[in-house]
Write an enzyme that holds these catalytic residues in place. Structure first.
Site, PDB file in Angstrom:
ATOM      1  N   LYS A 160      25.222 -29.742  77.480  1.00 50.07           N
ATOM      2  CA  LYS A 160      24.262 -29.263  78.487  1.00 50.07           C
ATOM      3  C   LYS A 160      23.264 -28.288  77.861  1.00 50.07           C
ATOM      4  CE  LYS A 160      27.612 -27.708  81.134  1.00 50.07           C
ATOM      5  NZ  LYS A 160      28.794 -28.064  80.319  1.00 50.07           N
ATOM      6  N   ARG A 171      29.496 -25.045  90.288  1.00 50.68           N
ATOM      7  CA  ARG A 171      30.677 -25.530  89.600  1.00 50.68           C
ATOM      8  C   ARG A 171      31.828 -25.769  90.559  1.00 50.68           C
ATOM      9  NH1 ARG A 171      29.570 -23.364  84.139  1.00 50.68           N
ATOM     10  NH2 ARG A 171      31.207 -24.089  82.782  1.00 50.68           N
ATOM     11  N   ARG A 231      31.965 -25.767  67.367  1.00 47.11           N
ATOM     12  CA  ARG A 231      30.688 -25.166  67.780  1.00 47.11           C
ATOM     13  C   ARG A 231      30.519 -23.766  67.181  1.00 47.11           C
ATOM     14  NH1 ARG A 231      29.117 -24.707  73.980  1.00 47.11           N
ATOM     15  NH2 ARG A 231      31.153 -23.703  74.130  1.00 47.11           N
ATOM     16  N   ARG A 264      32.378 -18.874  69.882  1.00 45.53           N
ATOM     17  CA  ARG A 264      32.534 -18.237  71.184  1.00 45.53           C
ATOM     18  C   ARG A 264      34.002 -17.932  71.451  1.00 45.53           C
ATOM     19  NH1 ARG A 264      29.096 -21.557  75.621  1.00 45.53           N
ATOM     20  NH2 ARG A 264      31.057 -21.421  76.750  1.00 45.53           N
ATOM     21  N   ARG A 301      39.799 -24.796  80.267  1.00 44.80           N
ATOM     22  CA  ARG A 301      38.456 -25.056  80.820  1.00 44.80           C
ATOM     23  C   ARG A 301      38.324 -26.512  81.261  1.00 44.80           C
ATOM     24  NH1 ARG A 301      34.920 -23.250  75.998  1.00 44.80           N
ATOM     25  NH2 ARG A 301      33.142 -23.903  77.255  1.00 44.80           N
TER      26      ARG A 301
END
Ligand code: AP5
Length: 225
Positions: free
Chosen positions: A17, A92, A131, A164, A175
């Site tokens: 996203k 969400r 990431r 992160r 998640r």
């Protein structure tokens, strides 16, 4: 009623996203409102919002609906977002979607489309584990799939790349579970309202971008007719 582009990006964590938003905001000159970025900035700046959000985010859980809804409705009402927006990470949950619908209706605005980027769980895990994000520019990389030119450094300004806090394996699993339970039902919610557009997020970032851009360009043309 406004005919500006009012867009939402949804999809599992790691669907791309943020990667797509960076390109689409350039293409269509839209303000980018990303709940994750807003919350991480609040934590960094030790604001009241940051204090409320931190424990939830660290565990991979959602921040309470009322906390995030207030922040987003305020952002959408700001001068910056008056001529359209690209919203990433909100809504969400179904209560958030209802609150957004009510807020937009009260302002005589409507959504143009909801862009769902679909990626299976195994690919999410692979992407989030690799990431890295620049501490200064926020530019997102992947150690294998989209590496920076110099290891650990941002291509834009050489700033440090970090992982992160919520990209640790156990938090990624949480998640994903939260996504399936709380956010996935939004696909049906927006499908029923004729707003959902699905995209295969397993393709390359350029291919995903080409598909989404073409769809938005068509929607804008239709809106202008
Ligand atoms: P948030 O920051 O919104 O995280 P997220 O939705 O989990 O999404 P991500 O930012 O992890 O992934 P992305 O889809 O943007 O992927 P990216 O482009 O980086 O939210 C964090 C937390 O905040 C939540 O857990 C919650 O606690 C809280 N929160 C936020 N909003 C909330 C709300 N509304 N209500 C309550 N709580 C809320 O890409 C990922 C990686 O893949 C990168 O390394 C990238 O290089 C790579 N990649 C991207 N696209 C491709 C591709 N096509 N092919 C190969 N690799 C790719």
């Amino acid at each position: 009623m406004s005919s500006k582009l009012n867009l939402i990006l949804i999809g599992p964590p790691g669907a791309g996203k943020g990667t797509q938003a960076e390109r689409l905001t350039d293409d269509f000159n839209l303000p980018y409102i990303a709940t994750g970025n807003i919350l991480r900035a609040a934590i960094r700046d030790e604001t009241e919002l940051g204090t409320k959000a931190k424990s939830y985010m660290d565990k991979g859980e959602l921040v309470p609906d009322d906390v995030i809804t207030e922040v987003i409705l305020e952002a959408l009402g700001s001068a910056d977002a008056r001529d359209g927006f690209l919203l990433d990470g909100f809504p969400r949950t179904l209560p958030q979607a209802d609150a957004l619908a009510a807020g937009l209706e009260a302002a005589d605005r409507r959504l143009t489309a909801v862009i769902l980027i679909d990626v299976p769980d195994e690919e999410v895990t692979r992407r989030l584990s690799g990431r890295r994000v620049s501490v200064k520019t926020g530019r997102v990389y992947h150690v294998e799939l989209d590496p920076p030119k110099h290891e650990g450094r941002c291509d834009i300004d050489g700033s440090r790349l970090v992982q992160r806090d919520d990209d640790k394996p156990e938090t990624i699993a949480k998640r994903l579970a939260v996504y399936h339970a709380e956010t996935e039902p939004l696909a049906d919610y927006y499908e029923r309202r004729g707003l959902l557009r699905r995209f295969d997020g397993t393709r390359s970032p350029t291919e995903v971008h080409d598909h989404i851009r073409a769809t938005i360009a068509t929607l804008r043309l239709e809106d202008e007719l």
